[in-house]
Enzyme design. Structure first.
Site, PDB file in Angstrom:
ATOM      1  N   SER A 238       0.844  -1.184   0.000  1.00 28.69           N
ATOM      2  CA  SER A 238       0.000   0.000   0.000  1.00 28.69           C
ATOM      3  C   SER A 238       0.883   1.238   0.000  1.00 28.69           C
ATOM      4  O   SER A 238       2.109   1.158  -0.005  1.00 28.69           O
ATOM      5  CB  SER A 238      -0.915   0.009   1.236  1.00 28.69           C
ATOM      6  OG  SER A 238      -0.137   0.096   2.419  1.00 28.69           O
ATOM      7  N   LYS A 239       0.238   2.406   0.022  1.00 32.36           N
ATOM      8  CA  LYS A 239       0.972   3.667  -0.032  1.00 32.36           C
ATOM      9  C   LYS A 239       1.975   3.799   1.110  1.00 32.36           C
ATOM     10  O   LYS A 239       3.025   4.416   0.952  1.00 32.36           O
ATOM     11  CB  LYS A 239      -0.003   4.842   0.006  1.00 32.36           C
ATOM     12  CG  LYS A 239      -0.844   4.990  -1.255  1.00 32.36           C
ATOM     13  CD  LYS A 239      -1.772   6.184  -1.135  1.00 32.36           C
ATOM     14  CE  LYS A 239      -2.631   6.351  -2.384  1.00 32.36           C
ATOM     15  NZ  LYS A 239      -3.553   7.502  -2.274  1.00 32.36           N
ATOM     16  N   ARG A 240       1.643   3.233   2.254  1.00 31.30           N
ATOM     17  CA  ARG A 240       2.536   3.414   3.394  1.00 31.30           C
ATOM     18  C   ARG A 240       3.866   2.669   3.233  1.00 31.30           C
ATOM     19  O   ARG A 240       4.809   2.897   3.985  1.00 31.30           O
ATOM     20  CB  ARG A 240       1.846   2.965   4.684  1.00 31.30           C
ATOM     21  CG  ARG A 240       1.539   1.482   4.762  1.00 31.30           C
ATOM     22  CD  ARG A 240       0.709   1.186   6.018  1.00 31.30           C
ATOM     23  NE  ARG A 240       0.323  -0.215   6.114  1.00 31.30           N
ATOM     24  CZ  ARG A 240       1.084  -1.144   6.654  1.00 31.30           C
ATOM     25  NH1 ARG A 240       2.280  -0.830   7.118  1.00 31.30           N
ATOM     26  NH2 ARG A 240       0.668  -2.385   6.730  1.00 31.30           N
TER      27      ARG A 240
END
Length: 469
Positions: A238-240
């Protein structure tokens, strides 16, 4: 049978890494078998789909070099066809109007969960004859009551789902617009898709889609559901976890073939081989070799691959991408040396094109100031004579190339009876502003005679000012 694969992203965001890998697998399979690769934009989610996202997907596909023979097709331009199929299902008794309100469905779900039953629509509108006044109905597919759906998945193997586990899914919303499971079936049917390669998050949709295909009397394509990509912490990427957009990797200085090589090795392998050209990927790729287990994304491995491609790719190809990165720094490549020669000089010490562009900026424009540590050590009064002597010898050269430059540096060291490094390093700081650059003879050749002599004079003046002269 002519192989036909497709990549069907939803334009609700950028082209992410998982989608790019799916596109790559579909593209490789079509290429290997002389088939057709189709790009389809699944934009029926009118609230979330954006033109910006469509452009991001197209840009990402182009940058990766995943060319498609057909498309891009847009689902929003095919609504008449979906309505035609929905009506066909209605006419044959495979679909029906459902007038249930949201409150009724919420109450049904709550009761089922309280009874520890699987939440599902109970088919209460299947036998309804009269419409409910003031209610715009949805249309549901009448799922078979008995039997099972068998999926001979090319990655996961044989998957069997009982029809009693499936409810009557909505295929048209109350405004008449089709839902995902209906439109994707019609598209795969009309586009004669033979192999559906997609993420395993779609596996739950597959039995429903097969039942719709069966109701239409249509052939069922081969399915291959590839495992998800995980971050280093084991959670879904994911983006994290950092960069997940394909174009973000371009912006960070990766070559497209490095990213392709990395993506193809996520869940697929061919022995112990790590480096694959695109032609090798096409020749060796087999769906059956895709691993069932999820793969973890390793940024360090991708960086290693990128460095490999920077060092071993055709410098002309690398220079093509370097020019873009120089432009991002406001540099016109015409204002300095040929980027091909810059690539040759910098590729061993730079792991990304961003790093290469920044390290080479001094070749195209004046730097704002000297690195403080490098200047304090090298631009000193004791080295001022070194720079003056080097400047005289460089100015006298009849030719300006690395051989002549090297000879001038050596003769300067010999004339002053100092080590070669005691000439090369002050020169490097004088012309580049830092203590790191390609070999000094290469650096001077790339910079050119006029810029070299001008910057040596500037360094001599800098030393004078530092001494209060």
């Amino acid at each position: 049978m002519s192989i036909r694969t497709r990549f069907a992203p939803s334009p609700t965001g950028y082209l992410h890494i998982g989608g790019a890998r799916t596109a790559l697998f579909s593209w490789l399979y079509a290429r290997k078998h002389g088939g057709t690769f189709i790009l389809r934009i699944e934009d029926t989610d009118l609230e979330r789909s954006t033109l910006e996202s469509v452009n991001a997907i197209l840009e990402g596909m182009t940058w990766l070099g995943l060319e498609y023979e057909e498309g891009p097709f847009y689902q929003t331009l095919r609504f008449d066809r979906y309505k035609e199929i929905i009506q066909q299902l209605m006419d044959t008794g495979h679909a029906y109007h459902c007038y249930c309100s949201k409150e009724e469905l919420d109450e049904l779900r709550s009761r089922q969960m309280a009874n520890k039953e699987k939440p599902r629509y109970d088919g209460r509108c299947r036998q309804r004859i009269k419409p409910r006044e003031g209610v715009s109905p949805v249309i549901r597919f009448r799922n078979p009551d008995a039997g099972e759906v068998v999926i001979d998945d090319q990655v996961k193997g044989r998957v069997v789902v009982s029809n009693t586990e499936l409810d009557d899914l909505i295929i048209a919303r109350s405004d008449g617009s089709p839902t995902y499971n209906l439109s994707v079936v019609v598209d795969d049917l009309d586009m004669r898709v033979t192999h559906v390669i997609r993420g395993d998050d779609h596996l739950n949709n597959t039995p429903r889609q097969i039942n719709i295909l069966n109701a239409l009397g249509a052939a069922v394509p081969h399915y291959a559901h590839v495992p998800m990509i995980l971050g280093a912490d084991g959670a879904r990427l994911s983006k994290r976890h950092g960069a997940v957009s394909v174009m973000q990797y371009r912006d960070e200085g990766y070559l497209p073939e490095a990213l392709l090589n990395y993506l193809v090795r996520l869940s697929w392998s061919h022995g112990d081989q790590e480096i694959f050209s695109v032609d090798e990927m096409i020749a060796l790729f087999e769906i059956e070799d895709i691993n069932v287990s999820a793969s973890s994304f390793n940024p360090d491995k991708l960086l290693w691959l990128n460095h490999h491609y920077l060092m071993h790719s055709d410098p002309l190809h690398v220079a093509h991408h370097l020019r873009w990165h120089l432009g991002q720094l406001g540099i016109d490549p015409a204002d300095g040396p040929d980027p091909v020669e810059v690539v040759k000089a910098q590729r061993e010490r730079c792991k990304t094109l961003v790093e290469m562009a920044k390290a080479s900026a001094f070749l195209y424009r004046n730097f704002e100031g000297y690195d403080e540590k490098a200047a304090s050590k090298n631009l000193t009064l004791s080295n001022q004579q070194v720079l003056k002597e080097a400047s005289i010898r460089l100015a006298e050269l009849g030719e300006w190339n690395r051989t002549a430059n090297n000879a001038a540096v050596i003769s300067t060291a010999e004339a002053l009876n100092v080590k070669l490094g005691n000439v090369a390093q002050p020169l490097r700081v004088a012309v580049s502003g830092t203590s790191v650059s390609p070999p000094i003879d290469v650096t001077l050749e790339l910079l050119g005679r006029d810029k070299t002599l001008e910057r040596i004079d500037q360094a001599i003046s800098f030393i004078d000012k530092a001494q209060g002269r």
